[in-house]
Design a protein around this motif. Structure first.
Motif, PDB file in Angstrom:
ATOM      1  N   THR A   1       6.234 -10.265   0.095  1.00  0.00           N
ATOM      2  CA  THR A   1       6.421 -10.218  -1.360  1.00  0.00           C
ATOM      3  C   THR A   1       6.823 -11.583  -1.912  1.00  0.00           C
ATOM      4  O   THR A   1       6.336 -11.999  -2.959  1.00  0.00           O
ATOM      5  CB  THR A   1       7.532  -9.199  -1.685  1.00  0.00           C
TER       6      THR A   1
ATOM      7  N   ALA B   1       0.463  -4.020   1.617  1.00  0.00           N
ATOM      8  CA  ALA B   1       0.447  -3.597   0.212  1.00  0.00           C
ATOM      9  C   ALA B   1      -0.144  -4.705  -0.650  1.00  0.00           C
ATOM     10  O   ALA B   1      -0.958  -4.466  -1.528  1.00  0.00           O
ATOM     11  CB  ALA B   1       1.857  -3.254  -0.253  1.00  0.00           C
TER      12      ALA B   1
ATOM     13  N   MET C   1       3.341  -9.608  -9.065  1.00  0.00           N
ATOM     14  CA  MET C   1       2.123  -9.035  -8.486  1.00  0.00           C
ATOM     15  C   MET C   1       1.456  -8.060  -9.443  1.00  0.00           C
ATOM     16  O   MET C   1       0.806  -7.104  -9.035  1.00  0.00           O
ATOM     17  CB  MET C   1       2.480  -8.322  -7.184  1.00  0.00           C
TER      18      MET C   1
ATOM     19  N   HIS D   1      -2.875  -0.969  -7.068  1.00  0.00           N
ATOM     20  CA  HIS D   1      -2.522  -1.639  -8.333  1.00  0.00           C
ATOM     21  C   HIS D   1      -2.159  -3.105  -8.128  1.00  0.00           C
ATOM     22  O   HIS D   1      -1.719  -3.757  -9.068  1.00  0.00           O
ATOM     23  CB  HIS D   1      -1.375  -0.890  -9.021  1.00  0.00           C
TER      24      HIS D   1
ATOM     25  N   SER E   1      11.442  -1.523   0.241  1.00  0.00           N
ATOM     26  CA  SER E   1      11.020  -0.118   0.372  1.00  0.00           C
ATOM     27  C   SER E   1      11.270   0.375   1.805  1.00  0.00           C
ATOM     28  O   SER E   1      11.472   1.568   2.036  1.00  0.00           O
ATOM     29  CB  SER E   1       9.546   0.041   0.025  1.00  0.00           C
TER      30      SER E   1
ATOM     31  N   ASP F   1       2.671   4.656  -4.772  1.00  0.00           N
ATOM     32  CA  ASP F   1       2.820   3.194  -4.749  1.00  0.00           C
ATOM     33  C   ASP F   1       3.026   2.698  -3.315  1.00  0.00           C
ATOM     34  O   ASP F   1       3.002   3.493  -2.366  1.00  0.00           O
ATOM     35  CB  ASP F   1       4.030   2.787  -5.625  1.00  0.00           C
ATOM     36  N   GLY F   2       3.267   1.410  -3.200  1.00  0.00           N
ATOM     37  CA  GLY F   2       3.470   0.823  -1.873  1.00  0.00           C
ATOM     38  C   GLY F   2       4.731   1.333  -1.209  1.00  0.00           C
ATOM     39  O   GLY F   2       4.800   1.454   0.018  1.00  0.00           O
TER      40      GLY F   2
END
Ligand SMILES: Cc1ncc(COP(=O)(O)O)c(C=O)c1O
Length: 548
Positions: A292, A319, A110, A348, A235, A181-182
């Protein structure tokens, strides 16, 4: 010490006050200035050509050999190199061994090419060096941050204009927060959810103040859990650990044949938790808008209804998939996202910002009150200091980059990127299906798909009557796919990633698949076909010969 001595070619470098002053004010001499400008020009305007000239995906030097070059553990007493030499070194000696994520042949993760203007914007953010933790080091930048957060909030939640007029610059309300970040975005969402669930009550100041044991005692709770599909990002597990509920209490729920959370499995799990373990509270349910590994999107409206009925915090991890909202053609894929209590989006990823920028948004502008922190010298109550309700402390002015990018691209510009990714992924899926050596494992819902090499001779893994034979056939396929992926990566021309999925047909044994993420607008179907051609050649060289 004479300044000219410092800058003379090959001269011995010395750290002294005069030299130090030059690094703060301007380059040491005209020659250095020219070199700096030349490289800045290359970096700013010629990044794509520059990387294409210098780097394939990465140069063929093993990590082990590279590691041997970097074993110097002492900091030099005196300066070793001038800035211009350091930059030359970075560009000529380090960049070739980094990974050229900008290559259109890099379709495994990604992370990809960014528009060249992002480098300009990042440079400006670095040059201004604002710290958005507090107004005193950011002023207008904090105001811009509130505005840009409101823009993305509106994209997600689409509340009335009067709502945004009221909150966009409201000192005491918060529509969201920038984080690193995510990962931190997801952690922040669950942090808020935990504090709202275990808030203050008579004799108890709330979990944030008194801690988890006291919270459990005050609320008669024995265990808190988070439910998410088993394709949830890790996460969320980190959040479980950090928030003290335990990462084993971030419970994976099965997925259906489309890799979306299985709603009946979720209901069953909730009922089971309610019955079997008295004192179990569900802290949150996480829906994923772009997993993801497969890019799939959970049934967000149904999840929202379940959470509303049971009064559970509903978080959407968007995300990856969040920016799909910018595409008129595909935004319907995210229907229901506006029903969430909180949403994570990464800048990002599909907002094409430089590393790194995470954001988390809350439907309720007061939701973040439960994570507010104050200090005597900053973040005083009633101030606009954005550090009051942010997991991060000091942080860069990412809002400047995002706000400018939105102006440069517009919704339509981003939509072109999103549409290209989804449509190219669909074309690629058709191409994979056309080739007998390959099997499409997960069709793209967004711009991610998985597939594998599955020569017809290996078909027994599905049809073989014995579990043992099926398993060993699958293991053999796994080994083929692992090897081909590795060899292709080592060749350095293109990159597709690899992961392990657990479809029901694999009966508990992991299935190794090749994973393709199509976000680079320069990635064409022609390039993707050539990646399949390369995999075919690698497979034939490595396996077919030994079999015949
Ligand atoms: C769905 C999803 N959520 C969260 C994350 C974590 O993002 P980050 O790597 O920015 O922490 C990722 C990263 O790949 C992701 O795909």
């Amino acid at each position: 010490m004479n300044p000219s001595e410092i800058s003379a070619p090959g001269s011995h470098l010395v750290a002294d006050w005069q030299a130090l002053m030059r690094t703060f004010i301007h380059p040491e001499n005209d020659a250095t200035r020219k070199i700096l400008v030349k490289y800045m020009e290359q970096i700013l305007f010629g990044l794509h050509t520059f990387l294409a000239d210098h780097v394939g995906i990465t140069e063929e030097v093993s990590l082990k050999k590279l590691a041997q070059r970097f074993t110097d553990t002492r900091i030099n007493d005196q300066p070793e190199k001038k800035l211009a030499d350091v930059i030359t070194d970075l560009i000529e000696n380090i960049a070739p061994h980094a990974v050229n994520v900008a290559s259109p042949y890099f379709v495994g993760h990604m992370t990809a090419a960014i528009p060249f203007f992002m480098v300009h914007l990042k440079t400006i953010a670095a040059a201004l060096n604002q710290n958005t933790v507090k107004l005193e080091t950011s002023k207008v930048v904090s105001i811009i941050e509130k505005q840009v957060l409101a823009k993305i909030h509106r994209l997600i939640f689409n509340r009335r204009s009067s709502f945004y007029d009221h909150h966009v610059q409201h000192v005491e309300t918060t529509l969201g927060s920038f984080v690193e970040d995510g990962t931190l975005a997801n952690i922040t969402a669950l942090w808020v959810a935990r504090n709202r669930l275990l808030g203050p009550r008579p004799g108890f100041a709330g979990v944030e103040n008194d801690g988890l044991p006291a919270a459990f005692a005050a609320w008669g709770v024995k265990r808190c859990v988070v439910l998410v599909s088993r394709l949830g990002h890790y996460s969320l597990k980190k959040a479980g650990g950090l928030l003290g509920i335990g990462n084993r209490n971030v419970i994976p729920v099965d997925v259906d044949e489309h890799n979306r959370i299985d709603l009946s499995a979720l209901q069953r799990k909730m009922d089971e938790l309610g019955k079997s373990t008295a004192g179990t509270r569900i802290l949150g349910v996480v829906g994923i808008a772009g997993t993801t590994e497969t890019g799939s999107i959970d049934a967000l409206p149904a999840l929202a209804t379940i959470c509303r009925d049971r009064q559970i915090h509903f978080h959407v991890d968007a995300a990856w998939g969040g920016p799909t909202l910018m595409s008129e053609r595909y935004r319907r894929l995210l229907d229901g996202i506006g029903l969430a209590d909180s949403v994570s989006i990464d800048g990002h990823k599909q907002l094409y910002m430089p590393m790194s920028c995470g954001m988390v948004f809350f439907k309720d502008p007061l939701a973040m009150d439960v994570v507010a922190y104050h200090a005597g010298y900053i973040n005083r109550p009633g101030s606009v200091d954005l550090g009051i309700k942010s997991l991060s402390g000091s942080r860069e002015a990412n809002s400047l980059i995002l706000d400018s990018a939105l102006k440069i691209m517009g919704l339509k510009g981003y939509a072109l990127l999103i549409d290209h990714g989804i449509e190219t992924a669909r074309q690629f899926a058709r191409e994979i299906k056309r080739r007998p050596l390959f099997e499409l494992v997960t069709a793209p819902e967004l711009n991610i798909l998985t597939y594998r090499i599955n020569p017809e001779t290996d078909a027994p893994h599905k049809s073989a009557p014995s579990v043992h034979r099926r398993r060993s056939a699958l293991e053999r396929l796994n080994s083929i796919n692992t090897t081909v992926q590795r060899l292709q990566r080592e060749r350095g021309k293109s990159f597709v990633s690899r992961t392990t999925l657990y479809p029901s047909t694999a009966q508990g044994t992991g299935m190794v698949v090749l994973r393709c993420v199509i976000m680079n607008p320069l990635t064409t179907i022609g390039i993707l076909k050539s990646i399949l051609d390369e995999q075919t050649t690698i497979y034939r060289n490595a396996f077919s010969a030994s079999e015949s």
